[in-house]
Design a protein around this motif. Structure first.
Motif, PDB file in Angstrom:
ATOM      1  N   ILE A  94       0.838  -1.197   0.000  1.00  0.00           N
ATOM      2  CA  ILE A  94       0.000   0.000   0.000  1.00  0.00           C
ATOM      3  C   ILE A  94       0.875   1.252   0.000  1.00  0.00           C
ATOM      4  CG2 ILE A  94      -1.672   1.322   1.365  1.00  0.00           C
ATOM      5  CD1 ILE A  94      -2.825  -1.369   2.322  1.00  0.00           C
ATOM      6  N   LEU A  95       1.949   1.229   0.805  1.00  0.00           N
ATOM      7  CA  LEU A  95       2.868   2.365   0.849  1.00  0.00           C
ATOM      8  C   LEU A  95       3.542   2.609  -0.496  1.00  0.00           C
ATOM      9  CD1 LEU A  95       4.772   2.171   4.274  1.00  0.00           C
ATOM     10  CD2 LEU A  95       3.404   4.072   3.396  1.00  0.00           C
ATOM     11  N   SER A  96       3.866   1.544  -1.203  1.00  0.00           N
ATOM     12  CA  SER A  96       4.493   1.686  -2.524  1.00  0.00           C
ATOM     13  C   SER A  96       3.595   2.467  -3.464  1.00  0.00           C
ATOM     14  CB  SER A  96       4.795   0.299  -3.121  1.00  0.00           C
ATOM     15  OG  SER A  96       5.701  -0.411  -2.315  1.00  0.00           O
ATOM     16  N   GLY A  97       2.286   2.167  -3.406  1.00  0.00           N
ATOM     17  CA  GLY A  97       1.341   2.895  -4.238  1.00  0.00           C
ATOM     18  C   GLY A  97       1.203   4.347  -3.830  1.00  0.00           C
ATOM     19  N   PHE A  98       1.397   4.615  -2.560  1.00  0.00           N
ATOM     20  CA  PHE A  98       1.315   5.990  -2.049  1.00  0.00           C
ATOM     21  C   PHE A  98       2.545   6.812  -2.441  1.00  0.00           C
ATOM     22  CE2 PHE A  98       2.226   9.046   1.404  1.00  0.00           C
ATOM     23  CZ  PHE A  98       1.083   9.831   1.317  1.00  0.00           C
ATOM     24  N   LEU A  99       3.721   6.160  -2.469  1.00  0.00           N
ATOM     25  CA  LEU A  99       4.979   6.892  -2.643  1.00  0.00           C
ATOM     26  C   LEU A  99       5.461   6.983  -4.090  1.00  0.00           C
ATOM     27  CD1 LEU A  99       6.949   5.389   0.396  1.00  0.00           C
ATOM     28  CD2 LEU A  99       6.087   7.730   0.209  1.00  0.00           C
ATOM     29  N   PHE A 100       5.166   5.970  -4.901  1.00  0.00           N
ATOM     30  CA  PHE A 100       5.782   5.890  -6.219  1.00  0.00           C
ATOM     31  C   PHE A 100       4.738   5.785  -7.322  1.00  0.00           C
ATOM     32  CE2 PHE A 100       8.716   3.691  -3.215  1.00  0.00           C
ATOM     33  CZ  PHE A 100       9.722   4.652  -3.217  1.00  0.00           C
ATOM     34  N   PRO A 103       3.549   2.067 -12.218  1.00  0.00           N
ATOM     35  CA  PRO A 103       4.402   1.031 -12.842  1.00  0.00           C
ATOM     36  C   PRO A 103       5.606   0.666 -11.971  1.00  0.00           C
ATOM     37  CG  PRO A 103       3.808   2.700 -14.451  1.00  0.00           C
ATOM     38  CD  PRO A 103       3.397   3.232 -13.118  1.00  0.00           C
ATOM     39  N   LEU A 104       6.243   1.669 -11.362  1.00  0.00           N
ATOM     40  CA  LEU A 104       7.395   1.411 -10.501  1.00  0.00           C
ATOM     41  C   LEU A 104       6.964   0.644  -9.253  1.00  0.00           C
ATOM     42  CD1 LEU A 104      10.328   1.719  -9.637  1.00  0.00           C
ATOM     43  CD2 LEU A 104       9.771   4.002  -8.741  1.00  0.00           C
ATOM     44  N   ALA A 105       5.847   1.052  -8.659  1.00  0.00           N
ATOM     45  CA  ALA A 105       5.365   0.388  -7.447  1.00  0.00           C
ATOM     46  C   ALA A 105       5.038  -1.082  -7.715  1.00  0.00           C
ATOM     47  CB  ALA A 105       4.126   1.114  -6.921  1.00  0.00           C
ATOM     48  N   LEU A 106       4.385  -1.361  -8.835  1.00  0.00           N
ATOM     49  CA  LEU A 106       4.025  -2.749  -9.156  1.00  0.00           C
ATOM     50  C   LEU A 106       5.271  -3.589  -9.416  1.00  0.00           C
ATOM     51  CD1 LEU A 106       1.692  -4.723  -9.601  1.00  0.00           C
ATOM     52  CD2 LEU A 106       1.682  -4.067 -12.020  1.00  0.00           C
ATOM     53  N   SER A 107       6.234  -3.025 -10.152  1.00  0.00           N
ATOM     54  CA  SER A 107       7.492  -3.744 -10.414  1.00  0.00           C
ATOM     55  C   SER A 107       8.246  -4.009  -9.112  1.00  0.00           C
ATOM     56  CB  SER A 107       8.374  -2.930 -11.365  1.00  0.00           C
ATOM     57  OG  SER A 107       7.728  -2.715 -12.596  1.00  0.00           O
ATOM     58  N   PRO A 197      -3.255  -9.166  -6.894  1.00  0.00           N
ATOM     59  CA  PRO A 197      -3.560  -8.594  -5.573  1.00  0.00           C
ATOM     60  C   PRO A 197      -2.724  -7.351  -5.265  1.00  0.00           C
ATOM     61  CG  PRO A 197      -2.404 -10.700  -5.345  1.00  0.00           C
ATOM     62  CD  PRO A 197      -2.793 -10.561  -6.772  1.00  0.00           C
ATOM     63  N   SER A 198      -1.489  -7.315  -5.778  1.00  0.00           N
ATOM     64  CA  SER A 198      -0.645  -6.136  -5.565  1.00  0.00           C
ATOM     65  C   SER A 198      -1.219  -4.934  -6.308  1.00  0.00           C
ATOM     66  CB  SER A 198       0.782  -6.404  -6.051  1.00  0.00           C
ATOM     67  OG  SER A 198       1.372  -7.443  -5.304  1.00  0.00           O
ATOM     68  N   PHE A 199      -1.789  -5.176  -7.482  1.00  0.00           N
ATOM     69  CA  PHE A 199      -2.448  -4.119  -8.257  1.00  0.00           C
ATOM     70  C   PHE A 199      -3.515  -3.441  -7.402  1.00  0.00           C
ATOM     71  CE2 PHE A 199      -5.657  -2.403 -11.025  1.00  0.00           C
ATOM     72  CZ  PHE A 199      -4.982  -1.933 -12.149  1.00  0.00           C
ATOM     73  N   VAL A 200      -4.304  -4.257  -6.701  1.00  0.00           N
ATOM     74  CA  VAL A 200      -5.383  -3.727  -5.852  1.00  0.00           C
ATOM     75  C   VAL A 200      -4.805  -2.939  -4.678  1.00  0.00           C
ATOM     76  CG1 VAL A 200      -7.334  -4.344  -4.375  1.00  0.00           C
ATOM     77  CG2 VAL A 200      -6.926  -5.611  -6.506  1.00  0.00           C
ATOM     78  N   ALA A 201      -3.776  -3.508  -4.015  1.00  0.00           N
ATOM     79  CA  ALA A 201      -3.187  -2.850  -2.842  1.00  0.00           C
ATOM     80  C   ALA A 201      -2.505  -1.535  -3.227  1.00  0.00           C
ATOM     81  CB  ALA A 201      -2.180  -3.783  -2.174  1.00  0.00           C
ATOM     82  N   ILE A 202      -1.789  -1.530  -4.351  1.00  0.00           N
ATOM     83  CA  ILE A 202      -1.085  -0.326  -4.794  1.00  0.00           C
ATOM     84  C   ILE A 202      -2.085   0.758  -5.183  1.00  0.00           C
ATOM     85  CG2 ILE A 202       0.381   0.595  -6.639  1.00  0.00           C
ATOM     86  CD1 ILE A 202       1.818  -2.153  -6.602  1.00  0.00           C
TER      87      ILE A 202
END
Length: 248
Positions: A94-100, A103-107, A197-202
């Motif tokens: 979730i933090l990755s989606g908030f910060l980046f 595409p970068l967060a998912l990778s 699932p990461s797509f949803v969380a990000i």
């Protein structure tokens, strides 16, 4: 006696890896820019959504000036949690989606999940397999036979397990080497299987401040969508089975 020595050696290697990993995590913490007195309390592993919000605001305020340190810190921390089956990686997603950027967060999340899960797999293979074979030999034999029957479709089954919330990821990481799942389909299945699932969380991370718990990231629509993706991962298995039955 030889088996006992091998188990002790495995435990020693696991302990050594834990010490080295903790040292790397400590280095990341120490190399972070000097924080204000009231900020230090927020630089910790998030255990709930409020911790994630506080950490997100803290990292967000330092990200522009210390982009590489923030990215590296998140990368190493995520791998650490995955390697030792420590809960909390959902908050880092979730933090990755908030910060980046997305595409970068998912990778980042898919790569960290694959690396951390593979390291957990290796640690489990050092100790877990011997312990299970020693204390649960009958069950170990049954599990191994089941995996052997489906050896041609292990990648698809791994994708299915990663996409669905039926089994926790830490259990899959620890159990896979014990039941005889090879490393290659395990790693590839993890990398691509955690993407939905990461797509949803990000995506949820982009509205982090509105979340009240980690479960808010997963609506009924997203859960249904994940199950659809999971079923699609099994379509090749069913198709190959039908073809085999037809020609037999």
């Amino acid at each position: 006696m030889e088996s006992e020595i091998s188990t002790k050696r495995g435990l020693l290697i696991v302990g050594l890896i834990f010490v080295l990993s903790s040292t790397a995590l400590g280095y990341v913490y120490m190399s972070f820019p000097k924080l204000q007195e009231d900020e230090r309390q927020f630089l910790k592993l998030p255990l709930d959504i409020q911790d994630a919000k506080n950490l997100g605001r803290l990292l967000g305020s330092y990200k522009d000036l210390y982009y590489l340190q923030v990215l590296t810190g998140l990368f190493i921390t995520y791998i650490f949690l995955q390697t030792f089956a420590i809960p909390g990686s959902i908050f880092l997603s979730i933090l990755s989606g908030f910060l980046f950027p997305f595409p970068l967060a998912l990778s980042l999340v898919c790569t960290c999940s694959a690396i951390g899960a593979s390291l957990c797999y290796l640690l489990s293979s050092l100790v877990g397999r011997r312990l299970v074979q020693k204390y649960f030999p009958d069950k170990a034999k049954i599990w191994a036979e089941t995996v052997s029957k489906h050896k041609d479709n292990l990648l698809n089954y791994m994708l299915f397990l990663r996409i669905t919330p039926l089994l926790p990821n830490w259990f899959i990481n620890l159990a896979s080497p014990v039941v005889g799942v090879p490393m290659l389909p395990f790693t590839i299945g993890t990398f691509f299987g955690v993407a939905p699932p990461s797509f949803v969380a990000i995506q949820a991370g982009q509205t982090l401040n509105k979340l009240t718990s980690s479960s808010d990231a997963f609506s009924w629509n997203s859960v249904i969508l994940l199950f659809i993706f999971a079923l699609l991962s099994l379509v090749p298995v069913i198709f190959r089975r039908k073809i085999r039955e037809k020609f037999e």
